[in-house]
Design a protein around this motif. Structure first.
Motif, PDB file in Angstrom:
ATOM      1  N   VAL A  68       3.102  -6.585  34.411  1.00  0.00           N
ATOM      2  CA  VAL A  68       2.174  -7.719  34.386  1.00  0.00           C
ATOM      3  C   VAL A  68       2.983  -9.005  34.202  1.00  0.00           C
ATOM      4  O   VAL A  68       3.902  -9.050  33.377  1.00  0.00           O
ATOM      5  CB  VAL A  68       1.161  -7.578  33.231  1.00  0.00           C
ATOM      6  CG1 VAL A  68       0.319  -8.838  33.085  1.00  0.00           C
ATOM      7  CG2 VAL A  68       0.256  -6.365  33.455  1.00  0.00           C
ATOM      8  N   LEU A  76       2.842 -12.738  32.863  1.00  0.00           N
ATOM      9  CA  LEU A  76       2.071 -13.614  31.978  1.00  0.00           C
ATOM     10  C   LEU A  76       2.617 -15.028  32.026  1.00  0.00           C
ATOM     11  O   LEU A  76       3.838 -15.225  32.023  1.00  0.00           O
ATOM     12  CB  LEU A  76       2.183 -13.133  30.520  1.00  0.00           C
ATOM     13  CG  LEU A  76       1.423 -11.901  30.066  1.00  0.00           C
ATOM     14  CD1 LEU A  76       1.780 -11.605  28.620  1.00  0.00           C
ATOM     15  CD2 LEU A  76      -0.067 -12.094  30.203  1.00  0.00           C
ATOM     16  N   VAL A 136      -2.712 -13.759  32.077  1.00  0.00           N
ATOM     17  CA  VAL A 136      -2.214 -12.941  33.185  1.00  0.00           C
ATOM     18  C   VAL A 136      -2.254 -13.746  34.487  1.00  0.00           C
ATOM     19  O   VAL A 136      -3.290 -14.293  34.869  1.00  0.00           O
ATOM     20  CB  VAL A 136      -3.055 -11.654  33.331  1.00  0.00           C
ATOM     21  CG1 VAL A 136      -2.619 -10.877  34.575  1.00  0.00           C
ATOM     22  CG2 VAL A 136      -2.918 -10.784  32.078  1.00  0.00           C
ATOM     23  N   VAL A 177      -0.556  -8.939  38.578  1.00  0.00           N
ATOM     24  CA  VAL A 177      -0.347  -7.568  38.092  1.00  0.00           C
ATOM     25  C   VAL A 177       0.277  -6.726  39.184  1.00  0.00           C
ATOM     26  O   VAL A 177       0.099  -6.987  40.385  1.00  0.00           O
ATOM     27  CB  VAL A 177      -1.666  -6.919  37.606  1.00  0.00           C
ATOM     28  CG1 VAL A 177      -2.273  -7.704  36.461  1.00  0.00           C
ATOM     29  CG2 VAL A 177      -2.663  -6.777  38.739  1.00  0.00           C
ATOM     30  N   LYS A 210      -6.030 -10.783  36.616  1.00  0.00           N
ATOM     31  CA  LYS A 210      -5.682 -12.192  36.561  1.00  0.00           C
ATOM     32  C   LYS A 210      -6.681 -12.954  35.707  1.00  0.00           C
ATOM     33  O   LYS A 210      -7.889 -12.779  35.852  1.00  0.00           O
ATOM     34  CB  LYS A 210      -5.637 -12.778  37.975  1.00  0.00           C
ATOM     35  CG  LYS A 210      -5.081 -14.185  38.042  1.00  0.00           C
ATOM     36  CD  LYS A 210      -4.927 -14.645  39.489  1.00  0.00           C
ATOM     37  CE  LYS A 210      -4.357 -16.057  39.542  1.00  0.00           C
ATOM     38  NZ  LYS A 210      -4.157 -16.522  40.936  1.00  0.00           N
TER      39      LYS A 210
END
Length: 334
Positions: free
Chosen positions: A32, A34, A63, A66, A75
């Motif tokens: 992921v 960030l 987020v 991904v 997201k």
């Protein structure tokens, strides 16, 4: 997604924070991306400020993207991470839900040193990120990723009961959270601090009793304690505190120190006292901590600084002088 450039803030040999870049090829299927919005400053970061590594393990962000196999985040979700980034997944500790003790654990300071909370972005495995409950702001969530998780872990795993009388040494970054967690768990909370200056705040946070300990030769607190949480950077006068404990009591040193730990031998063995090592929690306990904090309104008291070289250096200096009340949080400027 390919070619990700991340702005990071690292330690340096002279202890000053320096701006740098980390480059990632892209997201792996289980990862992921960030965008970091808030990052907590911990005492551990001070230990690493002269190392060539990205600092902070109390990261919270939003987020941005991904990997192809990630189903637990999307997201726009808020997420955070703590000390542990990865584990093997197949050893006895991992299979027992104790991955924090995995022999192959990837932890702050030892692995992934090109990433951290003091940065523009971070890429972590989805399985080692935590959803932030709506009831907790991102600024409040950051210190819970380590400080809150550390005190909750010791209380949750080692038999503390709502009927117990517990002691907390120190009203600081860990101590002010330990008071809140123990009080919300239903315990009598006895707080020890050097002077009376933090008494009113400690009582407001949930303390049942407060004792100033500076120049005190003998602590007289009435009923003895079943659990004692040591949250100060400096070790206490152990002989004094062992006299406050009941038989079979447990002591939890929760801060980081390179000093040796020496206790009066006969007081320990003669009363069946346990010295219990404890660290940040495994993921299952971490999730429970966040739920508990959200439900009970447990909130760190924070001071915010800008997430840049000046802000981090300023926060570090205040932390080393003992001037932070009680957790420093660096806030992204964009």
């Amino acid at each position: 997604m390919t070619g990700i450039e991340i702005t990071v803030f690292k330690g340096s040999p002279n202890g000053n924070i320096v701006r740098s870049k980390t480059y990632k090829d892209g997201l792996k299927p289980d990862e992921v991306l960030l965008k970091i919005t808030h990052a907590g400053l911990c005492g551990t970061d001070v230990h690493y400020k002269t190392s060539d590594m990205v600092l902070s393990h109390e990261g919270v962000g939003v987020v941005q993207d991904v990997g192809s196999e990630v189903t637990t985040f999307k997201k726009g979700d808020r997420a955070g991470w703590g000390y542990l980034h990865d584990s093997c997944g197949h050893c006895d500790e991992c299979l027992s839900g104790n991955e924090i003790f995995c022999p192959e654990r990837a932890m702050y300071g030892y692995a992934d040193t090109d990433q951290g909370g003091f940065a523009s972005h971070a890429i972590w495995k989805a399985g080692f990120l935590f959803h932030i409950p709506d009831a907790i702001s991102s600024s409040e969530a950051a210190p819970l990723m380590c400080a809150g998780a550390t005190v909750f872990n010791a209380m949750h795993l080692y038999g503390m009961l709502p009927t117990d009388r517990v002691g907390v040494i120190g009203v600081g970054g860990l101590g002010h959270l330990a008071i809140q967690f123990a009080a919300k768990m239903g315990c009598q909370v006895v707080v020890f601090s050097g002077t009376e200056s933090k008494k009113e705040e400690a009582m407001h946070l949930g303390a049942s009793e407060f004792y100033a300990t500076k120049n005190v030769q003998k602590l007289e607190i009435g009923a003895p304690l079943k659990h004692l949480f040591v949250t100060t950077s400096k070790q206490p006068e152990w002989k004094c505190y062992l006299n406050t404990l009941s038989p079979h009591a447990k002591i939890y040193p929760l801060t980081v120190s390179t000093d040796s730990l020496t206790l009066p031998y006969m007081q320990l063995v003669g009363n069946g006292i346990t010295l219990q090592g404890s660290i940040c929690p495994s993921r299952g306990t971490h999730v429970k901590m966040l739920r508990f904090a959200a439900f009970h309104g447990i909130k760190p008291i924070v001071q915010e600084f800008p997430l840049n070289e000046t802000g981090i250096n300023d926060a570090m200096a205040k932390l080393e002088k003992g001037e932070v009340r009680y957790r420093a949080v660096l806030v992204a400027e964009e």
